[in-house]
Design a protein around this motif. Structure first.
Motif, short mmCIF file in Angstrom:
data_model
loop_
_atom_site.label_atom_id
_atom_site.label_comp_id
_atom_site.label_asym_id
_atom_site.label_seq_id
_atom_site.Cartn_x
_atom_site.Cartn_y
_atom_site.Cartn_z
N VAL A 180 -22.86 -43.14 -10.10
CA VAL A 180 -23.92 -43.33 -11.10
C VAL A 180 -24.82 -43.32 -9.53
N VAL A 181 -25.84 -42.06 -9.28
CA VAL A 181 -26.54 -42.10 -7.92
C VAL A 181 -27.14 -42.70 -8.41
N SER A 182 -28.10 -43.54 -7.26
CA SER A 182 -29.07 -43.89 -7.06
C SER A 182 -30.30 -43.24 -6.64
N THR B 111 -27.15 -43.82 -3.14
CA THR B 111 -26.16 -44.58 -3.32
C THR B 111 -25.29 -45.20 -3.98
N THR B 112 -24.00 -44.62 -3.88
CA THR B 112 -23.38 -44.54 -5.36
C THR B 112 -22.84 -45.81 -5.75
N LYS B 113 -22.74 -45.31 -6.94
CA LYS B 113 -21.45 -46.49 -7.63
C LYS B 113 -20.47 -45.91 -8.95
N ASP C 207 -24.66 -55.00 -15.97
CA ASP C 207 -23.61 -55.56 -15.42
C ASP C 207 -23.47 -53.63 -14.71
N TYR C 208 -23.48 -52.97 -15.12
CA TYR C 208 -23.45 -52.12 -14.48
C TYR C 208 -24.14 -50.62 -13.78
N GLY C 209 -25.79 -51.60 -13.41
CA GLY C 209 -26.54 -50.27 -12.93
C GLY C 209 -26.99 -49.41 -13.42
N VAL C 210 -26.91 -49.11 -14.85
CA VAL C 210 -27.22 -47.71 -15.95
C VAL C 210 -29.00 -47.41 -15.53
N PRO C 211 -29.18 -46.25 -15.28
CA PRO C 211 -30.93 -46.36 -14.99
C PRO C 211 -31.64 -45.26 -16.86
N ILE C 212 -30.97 -46.12 -17.68
CA ILE C 212 -31.59 -45.87 -19.14
C ILE C 212 -32.86 -46.23 -19.13
N THR C 213 -33.62 -45.19 -19.73
CA THR C 213 -35.15 -45.44 -20.28
C THR C 213 -35.16 -45.95 -22.01
N LYS C 214 -36.45 -46.24 -21.72
CA LYS C 214 -36.87 -46.59 -23.51
C LYS C 214 -37.98 -46.13 -23.63
N GLU C 215 -38.42 -45.13 -24.45
CA GLU C 215 -39.75 -44.15 -24.57
C GLU C 215 -39.77 -44.28 -25.83
#
Length: 122
Positions: free
Chosen positions: A38-40, A44-46, A84-92
């Protein structure tokens, strides 16, 4: 209500490729451990490893948007992936789902740079 844009045009309907999940078999098949990156927004990369249900959900989101409500409790896994993992998930949110007669419904989207870096095919 939020409106998602598709091809630069505002729409009150989810994308036509959004995955409606009725059972686990509707989703990607791989459950063995796989690594993700994941690139924020700040660059930064995780990296982390996922397996089983968390991997299935993230693989599905990498491929396409996913309807929120389902019998396999997608939202529980989405919360874990975000927290827990910082995944950028949005909800529409959308209205009037003709397939289920729901007045309001949501669709999950990846909102950043997420990719699988090893672990076989999706």
């Amino acid at each position: 209500m939020n409106m998602k844009t598709e091809f630069g045009v505002a729409t009150d309907s989810p994308p036509t490729n959004a995955l409606r999940v009725e059972r686990w078999s509707d989703m990607p098949k791989g459950t063995a451990p796989a690594r993700y990156e994941v690139v924020s927004e700040d660059g930064t990369t995780k990296t982390f490893t996922l397996a089983k249900g968390n991997r299935i959900i993230l693989d599905a989101l990498i491929q396409q948007p996913v309807y929120c409500a389902s019998p396999v409790r997608i939202s529980d896994r989405v919360c874990i992936l975000r927290r827990d993992y910082g995944v950028p998930i949005t909800k529409e949110m959308y209205s009037n789902d003709t397939a289920t007669d729901r007045a309001k419904f949501g669709v999950y989207f990846l909102s950043g740079s997420v990719r699988r870096i090893d672990g076989g095919a999706a």
